[in-house]
Design an enzyme around this catalytic site. Structure first.
Site, mmCIF file in Angstrom:
data_model
loop_
_atom_site.group_PDB
_atom_site.id
_atom_site.type_symbol
_atom_site.label_atom_id
_atom_site.label_comp_id
_atom_site.label_asym_id
_atom_site.label_seq_id
_atom_site.Cartn_x
_atom_site.Cartn_y
_atom_site.Cartn_z
ATOM 1 N N SER A 139 1.106 -3.538 -9.012
ATOM 2 C CA SER A 139 0.686 -2.908 -8.233
ATOM 3 C C SER A 139 -0.499 -2.148 -9.667
ATOM 4 O O SER A 139 0.250 -2.365 -10.799
ATOM 5 C CB SER A 139 1.561 -2.004 -7.695
ATOM 6 O OG SER A 139 0.441 -0.299 -7.495
ATOM 7 N N TYR A 152 8.306 4.657 -8.374
ATOM 8 C CA TYR A 152 7.427 4.055 -8.315
ATOM 9 C C TYR A 152 6.331 2.630 -9.775
ATOM 10 O O TYR A 152 6.543 2.063 -10.028
ATOM 11 C CB TYR A 152 6.404 4.428 -7.489
ATOM 12 C CG TYR A 152 5.701 2.740 -6.558
ATOM 13 C CD1 TYR A 152 5.744 2.541 -5.850
ATOM 14 C CD2 TYR A 152 3.835 3.108 -6.600
ATOM 15 C CE1 TYR A 152 5.583 0.607 -5.314
ATOM 16 C CE2 TYR A 152 3.508 2.066 -6.601
ATOM 17 C CZ TYR A 152 4.108 1.064 -5.821
ATOM 18 O OH TYR A 152 3.090 -0.473 -5.249
HETATM 19 C C1 8X3 Z 1 0.254 0.866 -4.300
HETATM 20 C C2 8X3 Z 1 -0.972 1.572 -5.429
HETATM 21 O O1 8X3 Z 1 -2.281 3.976 -6.170
HETATM 22 O O2 8X3 Z 1 0.035 3.710 -4.693
HETATM 23 O O3 8X3 Z 1 1.178 0.443 -4.653
HETATM 24 O O4 8X3 Z 1 0.492 3.524 -7.121
HETATM 25 S S1 8X3 Z 1 -0.338 3.294 -5.913
#
Ligand code: 8X3
Length: 255
Positions: A139, A152
């Site tokens: 990502s 995340y």
């Molecule tokens: C998803 C991209 O911008 O929501 O992997 O982190 S973001």
């Protein structure tokens, strides 16, 4: 379970029950691969496998027994592994973070990727012509920091670093190691899962963005990455919608 096995090249896609995973399974099937569609939700992977002539495998990538069963189903050789299973849970600041959410994110985005890779690597090394490819779905969250994203972004930085490490460790082996790093992709579930089913919060992520990426855009990129000649390793490919020049710089038609 759909058990038909063709003689064509084979691919495993994890997290194939929806979004980028399901789209990638369809794209690879369209490119001639027999696709093992792996995910926890049996009904979904069975429907997908029936649609594309692949094999459904119920699999939780964070469970070693489940991953071992996937490897047993795949058998001796494998051409392509797409480590797509992952996700974001919550968007709290560090000060208010839920440690269980952080553990779940590390578990699925990093440990799960390791478990599946470790289990399928022997089969990938036996791919025809040394053409095996691992494509990890990272990502842009694995490249930067943003407020409320640390659980995340830390996990997706982990995905990126594990990918790099694997490429170094396998430098003299007949297998390639790639990462695709998507930015804003509008899928049915990513934002909804992140915000625990809150549809308004999920929709606000994409508010005013005329054309976020869709799952098929990322699947198209993965299809290209894994079908390069066997001497070509696409180390990493960052893909965003035109409206997203950088993580925080998103063109929206509404404030
Ligand atoms: C998803 C991209 O911008 O929501 O992997 O982190 S973001």
């Amino acid at each position: 379970m759909t058990t038909t096995r063709s003689t064509t090249r084979t691919a495993v896609v994890t997290g194939a029950s929806s979004g980028i995973g399901a789209a990638t399974a369809r794209t690879l099937a369209g490119l001639g691969f027999h696709v093992y569609c792996a995910a926890r939700r049996t009904d979904r992977v069975e429907a997908l496998a029936a649609e594309i002539g692949g094999t459904a495998v119920t699999c939780d990538v964070t469970d070693e027994g489940s991953v071992a069963a996937l490897a047993a189903t795949v058998g001796d050789t494998l051409d392509v592994l797409v480590n797509n299973a992952g996700g974001a849970f919550g968007a709290s600041t560090v000060a208010q973070a839920d440690p269980d959410e952080w553990r779940r994110m590390y578990d699925v985005n990093v440990v799960g990727l390791m478990l599946v890779t470790r289990a399928l690597l022997p089969a990938l090394l036996r791919a025809d012509d040394g053409a095996g490819v691992i494509c990890n779905v990272g990502s842009t969250a694995g490249r930067v920091a943003y407020e409320g994203g640390a659980g995340y972004t830390a996990a997706k930085h982990g995905t990126q670093v594990v990918t790099e490490t694997l490429r170094l460790e396998l430098w003299d082996q007949p297998v390639r190691v790639c990462e695709v790093a998507p930015g804003m992709v509008r899928t049915d579930e990513f934002a909804l899962v992140r915000f625990d089913g809150d549809a308004d919060k999920a929709a606000s992520v994409y508010a005013g963005v005329a054309e976020p990426l869709v799952a098929e855009d990322v699947a198209d990129a993965i299809g290209w990455m894994v079908t390069r000649p066997r001497h070509v390793n696409v180390d990493e490919l960052v893909i965003r919608p035109r409206a997203q020049a950088a993580q925080h710089k998103v063109h929206r038609s509404t404030p």
